[in-house]
Design an enzyme around this catalytic site. Structure first.
Site, mmCIF file in Angstrom:
data_model
loop_
_atom_site.group_PDB
_atom_site.id
_atom_site.type_symbol
_atom_site.label_atom_id
_atom_site.label_comp_id
_atom_site.label_asym_id
_atom_site.label_seq_id
_atom_site.Cartn_x
_atom_site.Cartn_y
_atom_site.Cartn_z
ATOM 1 N N ARG A 249 5.328 14.044 -4.464
ATOM 2 C CA ARG A 249 4.077 13.889 -3.825
ATOM 3 C C ARG A 249 5.260 13.293 -2.260
ATOM 4 N NH1 ARG A 249 1.131 8.584 -6.564
ATOM 5 N NH2 ARG A 249 0.525 7.880 -4.296
ATOM 6 N N CYS B 118 4.563 3.464 -0.744
ATOM 7 C CA CYS B 118 4.504 4.125 -2.210
ATOM 8 C C CYS B 118 2.908 3.965 -1.269
ATOM 9 C CB CYS B 118 3.876 3.521 -3.401
ATOM 10 S SG CYS B 118 2.669 1.554 -3.294
#
Length: 266
Positions: A169, A227
């Site tokens: 990611r 995050c």
């Protein structure tokens, strides 16, 4: 000062202490099997700003204070927080209490799975009757970073940003779970997947954690943790707190806010 991380053996000995308040931070409170005396700390629906466009947004102090008092939390309570994945949402709650000025808070290492693995008793009784507490919130604004502050930091480099998402990611090779936004990362940020500080649902040893952070070759600056939505950022923030008193904060909007405001849409 209480220990930041406590074992299930410690909790089993101290579960009946008068000032212990046990909070289950799992996304879904398991009424079929839980630790006696635990109450649900509902991050998504109760302890977030539900009017925000972004998930898990830090709540207003007055709201946080009121809901903590409803849980029977006092100013001198020793809060033990855990979750049903071992270590996942519990460090977020630890950070929230620290940010609200309450420092008598600990994470249960290994959480509910570790408790069960050690054959400690569980219960199906989830109604905990506690008198309203006298908890007071004292917000430390420096512990939370906004979108504007992260944008500014790209120019100033006053802080190092560390991203807790997976390398796929972070590098833009794997999709985001929120399918309307692209993957990728904020300029000049480093990647430390939260799984790198854990071992079988528990935190790695302090020696291993120190090596992990040393390998990042960090400059001597404060650190902003990020995050996807502000949850796993707190796992690596907590890991650093176990070995260092370095100044640290969370970019609360994290990649979800960043990608949307940068119009990084799929």
């Amino acid at each position: 000062m209480v220990d930041q991380l406590v074992s299930v053996q410690w909790l089993n000995k101290h579960l009946s202490d008068d000032n212990i308040v046990l909070l289950d931070a799992s996304a879904h409170f398991n009424t079929a099997s839980n630790i006696s005396g635990a109450q649900h700390f509902d991050i998504k629906n109760t302890f977030s700003d539900t009017k925000s466009a972004f998930p898990n947004t830090f709540p207003q102090p007055a709201h946080f204070e009121k809901e903590c008092q409803t849980l029977g939390i006092d100013s001198d309570s020793h809060i033990i927080v855990y979750d049903d994945k071992g270590i996942f949402t519990s460090p977020r709650v630890w950070w929230m209490f620290k940010t609200m000025g309450h420092h008598n808070v600990s994470v249960l290492d290994g959480g509910l799975p570790e408790w069960i693995a050690n054959n400690f008793p569980v219960t199906t009784i989830v109604k905990v009757k506690r008198s309203p507490g006298n908890f007071k919130a004292h917000l430390d604004e420096s512990a939370i970073k906004s979108y504007a502050q992260v944008v500014q930091n790209i120019t100033t480099s006053n802080c190092q940003l560390i991203d807790a998402r997976s390398s796929g990611r972070f590098n833009g090779t794997d999709p985001e779970p929120r399918t309307h936004i692209q993957s990728g990362h904020i300029k000049n940020s480093l990647n430390l997947p939260y799984t790198e500080v854990l071992d079988n649902g528990k935190f790695k040893s302090k020696k291993e954690l120190k090596l992990t952070f040393d390998n990042l070759n960090l400059a001597d600056t404060p650190i902003i943790f990020s995050c996807g939505s502000g949850i796993t950022a707190c796992i690596i923030l907590f890991a650093l707190a176990l070995i260092s008193d370095r100044e640290r904060s969370v970019y609360d909007g994290s990649w979800t806010e960043w990608a949307e405001k940068q119009e990084l849409f799929v």
